[in-house]
Write an enzyme that holds these catalytic residues in place. Structure first.
Site, PDB file in Angstrom:
ATOM      1  N   GLN A  63     -15.938  -5.963   1.480  1.00 49.45           N
ATOM      2  CA  GLN A  63     -16.807  -5.662   0.700  1.00 49.45           C
ATOM      3  C   GLN A  63     -16.391  -5.227  -0.838  1.00 49.45           C
ATOM      4  OE1 GLN A  63     -18.269  -1.976   2.691  1.00 49.45           O
ATOM      5  NE2 GLN A  63     -16.194  -0.995   2.640  1.00 49.45           N
ATOM      6  N   ARG A 123       0.742   1.601   3.661  1.00 53.30           N
ATOM      7  CA  ARG A 123      -0.304   0.696   4.197  1.00 53.30           C
ATOM      8  C   ARG A 123      -0.421  -0.121   2.943  1.00 53.30           C
ATOM      9  NH1 ARG A 123      -4.280   2.971   7.656  1.00 53.30           N
ATOM     10  NH2 ARG A 123      -3.645   4.840   8.708  1.00 53.30           N
ATOM     11  N   TYR A 160       7.877  10.462   8.000  1.00 56.55           N
ATOM     12  CA  TYR A 160       8.773   9.293   7.878  1.00 56.55           C
ATOM     13  C   TYR A 160       8.484   8.682   6.610  1.00 56.55           C
ATOM     14  CZ  TYR A 160       4.285   7.079   8.920  1.00 56.55           C
ATOM     15  OH  TYR A 160       2.779   6.858   8.997  1.00 56.55           O
TER      16      TYR A 160
END
Ligand code: FAD
Length: 403
Positions: free
Chosen positions: A40, A113, A219
């Protein structure tokens, strides 16, 4: 191998170009299918900070030819360390790398990510990723599925895979609309340039701090240049679901008032703090109808308290490709896929929910019993998680019982 109606390669449409959808697309393409992704957003993006990726997922990505990208962008934490919220006492500690590679043939990785998505996307032809395609509806047709998008486009495919996240339109079309539930938790998250906290002399590791009604994990990501932190606190209600919402650093510090100086120092060192609310759904009994199925958060969103949401989406893609490769009838292959996957992800959904209670205990007898248990046997060690890390989702033996 499953074939299209005229014995040409099966045409698979994947709805959603997140970590799960793109990994599935790559797995399916490498298995010989003709794959298109419909996303999308106008570009491939992942909002948010880090992903903690166990060897069960890293192994699959390496097998897909992504080892160089993972090695370049990822960090290999040396250990996992769980500590008490106020005095910093060690509750459990276990080595991660190089032990994971020795035991399970793949490292444990922490990675930003956006970097992970870019590494996966680099392995898949960009011209087969259709951006600006927001799914509006679909229907199963005799020999396949049809889907239509808000931009007016309509497509057909032999198999349709809904990898469109927790608010999945595919899931709603197959099994009905049902709003996700607020899970009673919000996360404050941020990224800190490591030179700002050099005085903390942090080793390359994965630390989590557990305390009354909250826990915080940190982390390194971005080739070790940034420290990612996520601090979870319990709340009764929430009315926004967008994890790009801004929170102030002051608000995050207030949520972790009285916590260890290292925790507060890390929060204070970020420029921007985001807030994200956790939503949940009950496990589904089925994921597939005819030639359409689901994958990742679309069918099994889980609390991130086992660090396995993205990893399980990655595993889904490997199993889906293996099932479609092993069985001639696509609908039967989808049935096998969900039968193999459901027990494992349901177990992880349950364990992740249980960790919300275990990580957030108020100080008292139950917390002391938990600490004693962790002191006797670290439940986060690669040895204790053998069933999770050793499992190879790409190896499909139709008769074998899933773990
Ligand atoms: C704070 C936090 C920390 C986490 N930490 C970890 C961790 O350490 N390890 C781990 O393994 N997991 C972790 N997770 C879980 C993990 O992020 C998710 O499980 C994972 O991203 C799910 O991937 P997905 O591809 O299924 O869904 P998503 O990442 O949600 O991707 C769905 C994609 O579909 C697209 N889409 C949605 N609707 C449509 C539509 N109608 N048409 C077309 N496209 C559409 C979206 O734009 C998106 O690109 C964490 C989650 C959170 C919130």
């Amino acid at each position: 191998m499953a074939k299209g109606s005229d014995a040409s390669p099966l045409r698979v449409a994947v709805i959603g170009g997140g970590i799960g959808g793109l990994t599935a697309a790559l797995s399916l393409r490498q298995a010989g299918f003709e794959v298109d992704v419909y996303e999308q957003a106008p570009e491939l993006t992942q909002i948010g900070g880090g992903i903690n990726m166990g060897p069960n997922a890293a192994r699959i990505l390496r097998r897909l030819g992504l080892a160089a990208g993972l090695d370049r962008e990822g960090v290999r934490p040396l250990f996992t360390h769980q500590r008490r919220w106020d005095d910093g006492r060690t509750l459990q500690q276990a080595p991660l790398n190089p032990l994971c590679e020795e035991l399970y043939g793949a490292p444990h990785i922490t990675i930003h990510r956006a970097d992970l998505l870019a590494v996966i996307a680099a392995g898949f032809p960009a011209e087969r990723v259709h951006l600006g395609y927001r799914l509006a509806g679909l229907e199963n047709e005799g020999g396949g599925a049809a889907a239509w998008f808000e931009n007016g486009a309509r497509i057909t495919a032999d198999v349709l895979v809904g990898a469109d996240g927790i608010h999945s339109v595919v899931r709603a079309a197959l099994f009905g609309e049902e709003a996700p539930r607020f899970a009673g938790c919000v996360a404050y998250r941020g990224l800190v340039p490591v030179e700002r906290i050099a005085d903390l002399a942090l080793d390359t590791g994965n630390q989590s701090w557990v305390g009354p009604g909250a826990h915080l994990v940190h982390y390194p990501v971005s080739r070790g240049h940034l420290l990612n932190f996520v601090g979870w606190t319990e709340h009764d209600t929430w009315n926004r679901e967008d994890w790009t919402d801004r929170a102030t650093v002051e608000r995050a510090l207030a949520a972790f008032e009285g916590w260890h100086p290292q925790v507060r120092r890390i929060i204070a060192a970020t420029d921007t703090c985001f807030i994200w609310a956790l939503f949940d759904r009950d496990p589904l009994q089925h994921w597939s109808v005819g030639r359409t199925t689901l994958l990742g958060d679309a069918c099994h969103p889980m609390y991130p308290f086992m660090g396995q949401g993205a990893a399980q989406a990655i595993e889904d893609g490997a199993t889906l490709a293996a099932c479609l490769g092993a069985i001639g009838d696509p609908a039967a292959a989808l049935q096998l896929y969900e039968r193999l996957r459901l027990p494992r992800v349901t177990r992880l959904q349950d364990m992740s929910r249980a960790n919300k209670i275990r990580f957030h205990m108020r100080d008292g007898p139950a917390q002391e019993a938990r600490d004693a248990e962790w002191g006797r046997a670290a439940d986060r060690s690669p040895d204790a998680l053998r069933w999770l890390y050793e499992f190879d989702a790409g190896m499909v033996e139709p008769a074998a019982p899933p773990q």
